[in-house]
Write a protein that holds these residues in place. Sequence first.
Motif, PDB file in Angstrom:
ATOM      1  N   ASP A   1       0.974  -1.102   0.136  1.00 36.94           N
ATOM      2  CA  ASP A   1       0.156   0.038   0.093  1.00 36.94           C
ATOM      3  C   ASP A   1       0.924   1.314   0.120  1.00 36.94           C
ATOM      4  OD1 ASP A   1      -2.368  -1.441  -0.130  1.00 36.94           O
ATOM      5  OD2 ASP A   1      -2.836  -1.103   2.282  1.00 36.94           O
ATOM      6  N   GLU A   2       2.043   1.237   0.802  1.00 38.03           N
ATOM      7  CA  GLU A   2       2.857   2.432   0.664  1.00 38.03           C
ATOM      8  C   GLU A   2       3.572   2.654  -0.375  1.00 38.03           C
ATOM      9  OE1 GLU A   2       3.931   2.333   5.581  1.00 38.03           O
ATOM     10  OE2 GLU A   2       5.266   1.213   4.100  1.00 38.03           O
ATOM     11  N   VAL A   3       4.001   1.623  -1.114  1.00 32.69           N
ATOM     12  CA  VAL A   3       4.752   1.631  -2.481  1.00 32.69           C
ATOM     13  C   VAL A   3       3.704   2.094  -3.598  1.00 32.69           C
ATOM     14  CG1 VAL A   3       5.848   0.360  -4.387  1.00 32.69           C
ATOM     15  CG2 VAL A   3       6.318   0.180  -2.100  1.00 32.69           C
ATOM     16  N   ARG A   4       2.595   1.671  -3.515  1.00 35.23           N
ATOM     17  CA  ARG A   4       1.476   2.118  -4.540  1.00 35.23           C
ATOM     18  C   ARG A   4       1.114   3.676  -4.302  1.00 35.23           C
ATOM     19  NH1 ARG A   4      -2.339  -0.926  -2.537  1.00 35.23           N
ATOM     20  NH2 ARG A   4      -1.630  -2.821  -3.492  1.00 35.23           N
ATOM     21  N   ALA A   5       0.923   3.960  -3.058  1.00 31.94           N
ATOM     22  CA  ALA A   5       0.689   5.327  -2.858  1.00 31.94           C
ATOM     23  C   ALA A   5       1.765   6.422  -3.257  1.00 31.94           C
ATOM     24  CB  ALA A   5       0.486   5.521  -1.359  1.00 31.94           C
ATOM     25  N   ALA A   6       2.985   5.923  -3.082  1.00 31.74           N
ATOM     26  CA  ALA A   6       4.131   6.573  -3.655  1.00 31.74           C
ATOM     27  C   ALA A   6       4.196   6.761  -4.917  1.00 31.74           C
ATOM     28  CB  ALA A   6       5.345   5.894  -2.961  1.00 31.74           C
ATOM     29  N   LEU A   7       3.899   5.494  -5.551  1.00 30.79           N
ATOM     30  CA  LEU A   7       3.763   5.617  -7.399  1.00 30.79           C
ATOM     31  C   LEU A   7       2.780   6.578  -7.880  1.00 30.79           C
ATOM     32  CD1 LEU A   7       4.755   1.785  -7.697  1.00 30.79           C
ATOM     33  CD2 LEU A   7       6.218   3.787  -8.240  1.00 30.79           C
ATOM     34  N   GLN A   8       1.801   6.567  -7.064  1.00 25.35           N
ATOM     35  CA  GLN A   8       0.739   7.604  -7.351  1.00 25.35           C
ATOM     36  C   GLN A   8       1.159   8.729  -7.233  1.00 25.35           C
ATOM     37  OE1 GLN A   8      -2.829   5.916  -4.913  1.00 25.35           O
ATOM     38  NE2 GLN A   8      -2.952   4.215  -6.115  1.00 25.35           N
ATOM     39  N   LEU A   9       1.750   9.155  -6.068  1.00 22.50           N
ATOM     40  CA  LEU A   9       2.145  10.472  -5.903  1.00 22.50           C
ATOM     41  C   LEU A   9       2.953  10.994  -7.048  1.00 22.50           C
ATOM     42  CD1 LEU A   9       2.566  12.942  -3.885  1.00 22.50           C
ATOM     43  CD2 LEU A   9       4.389  11.748  -2.883  1.00 22.50           C
ATOM     44  N   ALA A  10       4.064   9.989  -7.226  1.00 22.59           N
ATOM     45  CA  ALA A  10       5.022  10.438  -8.303  1.00 22.59           C
ATOM     46  C   ALA A  10       4.224  10.844  -9.735  1.00 22.59           C
ATOM     47  CB  ALA A  10       5.952   9.299  -8.726  1.00 22.59           C
TER      48      ALA A  10
ATOM     49  N   ALA B   1      -1.043  14.364  -4.251  1.00 19.05           N
ATOM     50  CA  ALA B   1      -2.064  14.134  -5.173  1.00 19.05           C
ATOM     51  C   ALA B   1      -1.641  12.755  -6.013  1.00 19.05           C
ATOM     52  CB  ALA B   1      -1.908  15.142  -6.500  1.00 19.05           C
ATOM     53  N   ASP B   2      -2.696  12.043  -6.284  1.00 16.65           N
ATOM     54  CA  ASP B   2      -2.771  10.658  -7.136  1.00 16.65           C
ATOM     55  C   ASP B   2      -2.963  11.186  -8.430  1.00 16.65           C
ATOM     56  OD1 ASP B   2      -5.526  11.469  -6.815  1.00 16.65           O
ATOM     57  OD2 ASP B   2      -5.878   9.318  -6.004  1.00 16.65           O
ATOM     58  N   SER B   3      -2.955  10.460  -9.454  1.00 19.95           N
ATOM     59  CA  SER B   3      -3.282  10.747 -10.734  1.00 19.95           C
ATOM     60  C   SER B   3      -4.528  11.403 -10.989  1.00 19.95           C
ATOM     61  CB  SER B   3      -2.991   9.397 -11.580  1.00 19.95           C
ATOM     62  OG  SER B   3      -3.212   9.613 -13.051  1.00 19.95           O
ATOM     63  N   ASP B   4      -5.556  10.576 -10.596  1.00 26.43           N
ATOM     64  CA  ASP B   4      -6.908  11.106 -10.883  1.00 26.43           C
ATOM     65  C   ASP B   4      -7.312  12.606  -9.897  1.00 26.43           C
ATOM     66  OD1 ASP B   4      -7.720   8.711 -12.164  1.00 26.43           O
ATOM     67  OD2 ASP B   4      -8.668   7.798 -10.113  1.00 26.43           O
TER      68      ASP B   4
END
Length: 168
Positions: free
Chosen positions: A40-49, A67-70
């Motif tokens: 979950d942390e990695v997923r959020a960090a990738l979404q942040l990038a 921010a996430d992509s959406d």
Amino acid sequence: VCVWHGLASGELAALGRGAAAIDPADVAAVARLRRSHSADEVRAALQLAEGRRRLAGKVDDPGRWLADSDGAQMATHRMVAAHKASRFAAMGGGTPVVDVCSGIGADAHELARPCYVRCVEIDPCRAVMCGHNTGCVVEQRAAAEIDVGGSLVHSDPARRGGSGRVTR
């Protein structure tokens, strides 16, 4: 619990920098991040990038935003948000503004320059993003549940459905 708290607090800052430095399609690079952080942390960090990449040109200093992509796609461009903020300031004369459906806070960020803003966002993770990005008070609840008495109201709800942008 929303992992965006860790990204907002700086607790996961190294992970955020690591995610920004890799190609998210590189399975080996993602696996290296997952050695020391949860999925979950990695997923959020990738979404942040990805969210920060999408914010480039929309907001000042996108590297500071959460921010996430959406959320980044739905964010109002700073020039449009600044125009709306000037209109609210002109008609409000110091009247507080309630920004409902705040998302990541692009409108509220500009509204908060001339006005006192209270944000309302139903999504708990987006509420964290909005608070970080704006410094405003954010209530995590449905817009229909709030009392806006005596306030001006700004509403720019999400306009995306399962098949893309909703224009009606």
